[in-house]
Write a protein that holds these residues in place. Structure first.
Motif, PDB file in Angstrom:
ATOM      1  N   ARG A  64       0.828  -1.206   0.000  1.00 53.79           N
ATOM      2  CA  ARG A  64       0.000   0.000   0.000  1.00 53.79           C
ATOM      3  C   ARG A  64       0.864   1.258   0.000  1.00 53.79           C
ATOM      4  N   GLN A  65       1.928   1.229   0.765  1.00 53.65           N
ATOM      5  CA  GLN A  65       2.814   2.388   0.834  1.00 53.65           C
ATOM      6  C   GLN A  65       3.471   2.663  -0.515  1.00 53.65           C
ATOM      7  N   ARG A  66       3.887   1.613  -1.209  1.00 54.23           N
ATOM      8  CA  ARG A  66       4.485   1.792  -2.536  1.00 54.23           C
ATOM      9  C   ARG A  66       3.456   2.344  -3.516  1.00 54.23           C
ATOM     10  N   ILE A 121      -5.769  -3.494  -4.721  1.00 55.80           N
ATOM     11  CA  ILE A 121      -6.065  -2.599  -3.595  1.00 55.80           C
ATOM     12  C   ILE A 121      -7.101  -1.566  -4.036  1.00 55.80           C
ATOM     13  N   GLU A 122      -8.161  -1.414  -3.261  1.00 53.35           N
ATOM     14  CA  GLU A 122      -9.220  -0.461  -3.604  1.00 53.35           C
ATOM     15  C   GLU A 122      -8.877   0.928  -3.082  1.00 53.35           C
ATOM     16  N   LEU A 123      -9.116   1.914  -3.944  1.00 53.49           N
ATOM     17  CA  LEU A 123      -8.872   3.309  -3.583  1.00 53.49           C
ATOM     18  C   LEU A 123     -10.088   4.147  -3.933  1.00 53.49           C
ATOM     19  N   ASP A 124     -10.387   5.118  -3.089  1.00 54.36           N
ATOM     20  CA  ASP A 124     -11.340   6.179  -3.419  1.00 54.36           C
ATOM     21  C   ASP A 124     -10.513   7.438  -3.593  1.00 54.36           C
ATOM     22  N   VAL A 125     -10.446   7.926  -4.832  1.00 49.45           N
ATOM     23  CA  VAL A 125      -9.607   9.084  -5.140  1.00 49.45           C
ATOM     24  C   VAL A 125     -10.491  10.313  -5.311  1.00 49.45           C
ATOM     25  N   SER A 144      -9.362   5.138   8.136  1.00 46.88           N
ATOM     26  CA  SER A 144      -8.734   4.041   8.863  1.00 46.88           C
ATOM     27  C   SER A 144      -7.264   3.873   8.518  1.00 46.88           C
ATOM     28  N   TYR A 145      -6.929   4.058   7.250  1.00 47.23           N
ATOM     29  CA  TYR A 145      -5.532   3.869   6.860  1.00 47.23           C
ATOM     30  C   TYR A 145      -4.647   4.912   7.539  1.00 47.23           C
ATOM     31  N   ARG A 166      -7.254  -6.113   6.417  1.00 43.70           N
ATOM     32  CA  ARG A 166      -7.059  -6.623   5.061  1.00 43.70           C
ATOM     33  C   ARG A 166      -8.290  -6.348   4.202  1.00 43.70           C
ATOM     34  N   GLY A 167      -8.060  -5.835   2.994  1.00 41.75           N
ATOM     35  CA  GLY A 167      -9.148  -5.614   2.055  1.00 41.75           C
ATOM     36  C   GLY A 167      -9.838  -4.270   2.154  1.00 41.75           C
ATOM     37  N   THR A 168      -9.516  -3.456   3.155  1.00 38.99           N
ATOM     38  CA  THR A 168     -10.154  -2.144   3.262  1.00 38.99           C
ATOM     39  C   THR A 168      -9.550  -1.190   2.235  1.00 38.99           C
ATOM     40  N   ASP A 169     -10.348  -0.221   1.814  1.00 38.85           N
ATOM     41  CA  ASP A 169      -9.875   0.722   0.799  1.00 38.85           C
ATOM     42  C   ASP A 169      -9.074   1.850   1.446  1.00 38.85           C
TER      43      ASP A 169
END
Length: 217
Positions: A23-25, A131-135, A66-67, A74-77
């Motif tokens: 996720r960090q990368r 990995i799910e993202l909301d941008v 949360s992030y 695991r699995g959260t966006d």
């Protein structure tokens, strides 16, 4: 208590190790993509970057929820907020031809892109390397965007900002305030994880279907 910690660690373990590093990368790559896009658009408009190219960025990526608080399972966006300066526009950001939407679609590791431009707060739903993202996009009414999360807490950043941008920045601003004001973060995180697990087990979780979601709990 230790018993409660042991329970939640087993029931809803936090993401760690290589999964967290992945996720960090991803966020580093998204930050780089955003900054290069903003710089290019500023050049096209013959607008000068008002920061230091060695130490500052033209477009800054922030995360919330949360992030940001370090309680993602695991699995959260990942709630990702892209701040861009004037004279760039939201239409340019969401452009299918030359915007961030177009750039995301071109990346081989991105398998899903859905630009929801008609919402009150436009959003790009992305699946990047599973990995799910909301941008989201916030337009700052100044030539240099905030460079640190702390700068977001200055209310002057909201001056002249449109409603969608204000709502977008509300996420990282509230998250940073919680991180700053909560007296015992360890206890807070434990309580948050437990309440969130309780809500998910009972089908009461997700603001997309009318319930509270993420750190709203």
């Amino acid at each position: 208590s230790r018993a409660l910690e042991a329970f939640i660690d087993e029931a809803a373990p936090l993401e760690q190790g290589e999964a967290q590093a992945k996720r960090q990368r991803l966020l580093v790559e998204l930050q780089d993509m955003l900054n290069k896009w903003v710089m290019r658009k500023l050049e096209e408009k013959h607008a000068m970057f008002q920061g230091d190219v060695e130490t500052e960025v033209a477009g800054k990526l922030f995360v919330s929820g949360s992030y940001r608080l370090g309680v993602n399972t695991r699995g959260t966006d990942i709630d990702s907020i892209c701040t861009i300066p004037i004279p760039l526009t939201r239409d340019e950001f969401f452009s299918e031809e030359d915007g961030m939407v177009a750039l995301l679609r071109k990346r081989p590791e991105v398998t899903y892109v859905n630009a929801v431009t008609g919402a009150r707060v436009p959003i790009i739903e992305v699946v990047w390397d599973e990995i799910e993202l909301d941008v989201l996009c916030a337009i700052v009414q100044r030539g240099l965007v905030p460079q640190t999360p702390e700068e977001l807490l200055d209310d002057k950043i909201l001056i002249g900002m449109d409603e969608a941008s204000q709502i977008t920045l509300n996420g990282p601003r509230v998250t940073e305030l919680m991180a700053l004001l909560v007296p015992n973060m360890k206890t807070f995180k434990l309580a948050l994880r437990c309440v969130r697990h309780w809500a998910k087990q009972r089908g009461l979780y997700s603001n997309k279907i009318g319930f509270l979601g993420g750190v709203n709990w």
